[in-house]
Design an enzyme around this catalytic site. Structure first.
Site, mmCIF file in Angstrom:
data_model
loop_
_atom_site.group_PDB
_atom_site.id
_atom_site.type_symbol
_atom_site.label_atom_id
_atom_site.label_comp_id
_atom_site.label_asym_id
_atom_site.label_seq_id
_atom_site.Cartn_x
_atom_site.Cartn_y
_atom_site.Cartn_z
ATOM 1 N N ASP A 85 5.628 0.280 -22.309
ATOM 2 C CA ASP A 85 6.271 -0.793 -22.121
ATOM 3 C C ASP A 85 6.212 -1.828 -23.418
ATOM 4 O O ASP A 85 5.286 -1.265 -24.522
ATOM 5 C CB ASP A 85 5.714 -1.810 -20.747
ATOM 6 C CG ASP A 85 4.179 -1.416 -20.718
ATOM 7 O OD1 ASP A 85 3.492 -1.173 -21.820
ATOM 8 O OD2 ASP A 85 3.878 -1.598 -19.763
ATOM 9 N N ASP A 88 -3.359 -5.897 -9.879
ATOM 10 C CA ASP A 88 -2.420 -6.157 -8.576
ATOM 11 C C ASP A 88 -1.778 -4.508 -8.374
ATOM 12 O O ASP A 88 -1.009 -4.580 -7.500
ATOM 13 C CB ASP A 88 -1.131 -6.921 -8.874
ATOM 14 C CG ASP A 88 -0.391 -6.729 -10.129
ATOM 15 O OD1 ASP A 88 -0.677 -5.591 -10.629
ATOM 16 O OD2 ASP A 88 0.187 -7.357 -10.406
ATOM 17 N N HIS A 141 -0.420 -2.854 -10.334
ATOM 18 C CA HIS A 141 1.048 -2.187 -11.311
ATOM 19 C C HIS A 141 0.411 -1.116 -12.357
ATOM 20 O O HIS A 141 -0.661 -0.824 -12.444
ATOM 21 C CB HIS A 141 1.625 -3.657 -12.095
ATOM 22 C CG HIS A 141 0.735 -3.953 -13.342
ATOM 23 N ND1 HIS A 141 0.486 -5.307 -13.613
ATOM 24 C CD2 HIS A 141 -0.046 -3.415 -14.182
ATOM 25 C CE1 HIS A 141 -0.096 -5.344 -14.590
ATOM 26 N NE2 HIS A 141 -0.578 -4.274 -15.116
ATOM 27 N N GLU A 188 5.610 -4.329 -11.412
ATOM 28 C CA GLU A 188 4.755 -5.381 -10.356
ATOM 29 C C GLU A 188 5.073 -4.977 -9.068
ATOM 30 O O GLU A 188 6.186 -4.664 -8.585
ATOM 31 C CB GLU A 188 5.258 -6.761 -10.799
ATOM 32 C CG GLU A 188 5.100 -7.185 -12.463
ATOM 33 C CD GLU A 188 3.510 -7.410 -12.678
ATOM 34 O OE1 GLU A 188 2.563 -6.843 -11.994
ATOM 35 O OE2 GLU A 188 3.325 -8.112 -13.690
HETATM 36 C C1 F6R Z 1 0.051 -1.109 -20.471
HETATM 37 C C2 F6R Z 1 0.353 -1.175 -19.380
HETATM 38 C C3 F6R Z 1 -0.541 -1.706 -18.208
HETATM 39 C C4 F6R Z 1 -1.877 -1.815 -18.234
HETATM 40 C C5 F6R Z 1 -2.567 -2.448 -17.204
HETATM 41 C C6 F6R Z 1 -4.057 -2.540 -17.168
HETATM 42 O O1 F6R Z 1 0.788 -0.500 -21.269
HETATM 43 O O2 F6R Z 1 1.365 -0.527 -18.864
HETATM 44 O O3 F6R Z 1 -0.020 -1.341 -16.827
HETATM 45 O O4 F6R Z 1 -2.139 -0.485 -18.223
HETATM 46 O O5 F6R Z 1 -1.868 -3.799 -17.173
HETATM 47 O O6 F6R Z 1 -4.399 -3.119 -18.228
HETATM 48 P P1 F6R Z 1 -5.839 -3.209 -18.937
HETATM 49 O O7 F6R Z 1 -6.117 -1.816 -19.549
HETATM 50 O O8 F6R Z 1 -5.939 -3.990 -20.295
HETATM 51 O O9 F6R Z 1 -6.751 -3.519 -17.765
#
Ligand code: F6R
Length: 241
Positions: free
Chosen positions: A67, A136, A138, A143
């Site tokens: 992303d 959450d 994701h 989301e």
């Molecule tokens: C990042 C992504 C997100 C993260 C998730 C956890 O490229 O796709 O899904 O993996 O938000 O983020 P952290 O590791 O910072 O807790």
């Protein structure tokens, strides 16, 4: 779903990097899917070490990231392109032209997303996709929703994600409200998935992902249906299993 509990965040990253190393040794021109955020940092550190030690050669590897923030210039500090360059790509012998991220500056998100799907397919599909998980549930920026989004698409980030990501910006108002993200279908088409999760604050989400119902309200629960998933947890993230 294979679940491996590692004693701490560092050993979790070493284990994940070893799985990726085995893939590159077996298929030197493999296609790897990468993630940003805090969770993969120990994985990237160990990948860089294995390359530095001459154990893994990334010169024929192609990558696609999950992303990118919509509207984000790739040269900006908080862009996922900058994150990947700083934390991995400049530390391994990968060819920059073989690394792919969605363009946050596109004027035409639908075409950008459709082209990304075509590029992944043309590269032969993703051999291993690395994932973190949001509080959450994701994955990528998919989301909680009423349906699972299939392909790469433009996403409205929800308040919980904006709050979680505000730590990378000077204020929450600066966090982009939208992102381009691989869809759930894009992720599920990867031949193997490796998820890395650390910290007690993700323990309940991890428990729901593994033991709860498969629902778009917790997007990562879809991984229960993937035939080749390894979830690497530190002890804190595994505490509720
Ligand atoms: C990042 C992504 C997100 C993260 C998730 C956890 O490229 O796709 O899904 O993996 O938000 O983020 P952290 O590791 O910072 O807790």
């Amino acid at each position: 779903m294979e679940i491996i509990v590692c004693k701490d965040y560092k050993s979790l990253g070493e284990k994940a990097a070893t799985i990726f190393a085995a893939q590159v040794l077996e298929k030197p021109d493999c296609v790897l899917g990468f993630a940003t955020g805090s969770s993969p940092l120990s994985t990237y550190a160990h990948m860089a070490k294995l390359c530095d030690d001459g154990i893994v050669d990334y010169s024929r590897v192609t990558t696609f990231n999950l992303d990118e923030y919509y509207g984000m210039d790739p040269t900006e500090e908080q862009s996922y392109r900058k994150f990947m360059d700083d934390n991995l790509f400049t530390k391994i012998n990968i060819k920059p032209e073989n690394t792919h991220l969605l363009s946050g500056l596109t004027q035409d998100p639908a075409s950008e997303c459709a082209q990304y799907e075509k590029d992944i397919a043309a590269a032969g599909g993703i051999d291993i996709q690395l994932l973190g998980i949001g509080h959450d549930g994701h994955i990528g920026f998919n989301e909680p929703a009423d349906d699972f989004a299939n392909d790469t698409h433009l996403v409205d980030l929800i308040p919980m994600t904006l709050e979680a990501n505000a730590r990378f910006f000077s204020s929450i108002d600066e966090v982009p409200k939208q992102a381009l993200s691989m869809g759930i279908g894009t992720i599920m088409r990867a031949r193997k998935i490796v998820m890395v999760v650390n910290g007690a604050e993700k323990a309940e989400t991890v428990k729901q992902m593994i033991y709860g119902p498969v629902t778009p309200k917790l997007p990562a629960s879809i991984l229960q249906f993937h035939q080749n998933v390894t979830v690497l947890l530190d002890e804190a993230a595994a505490a509720k299993l």
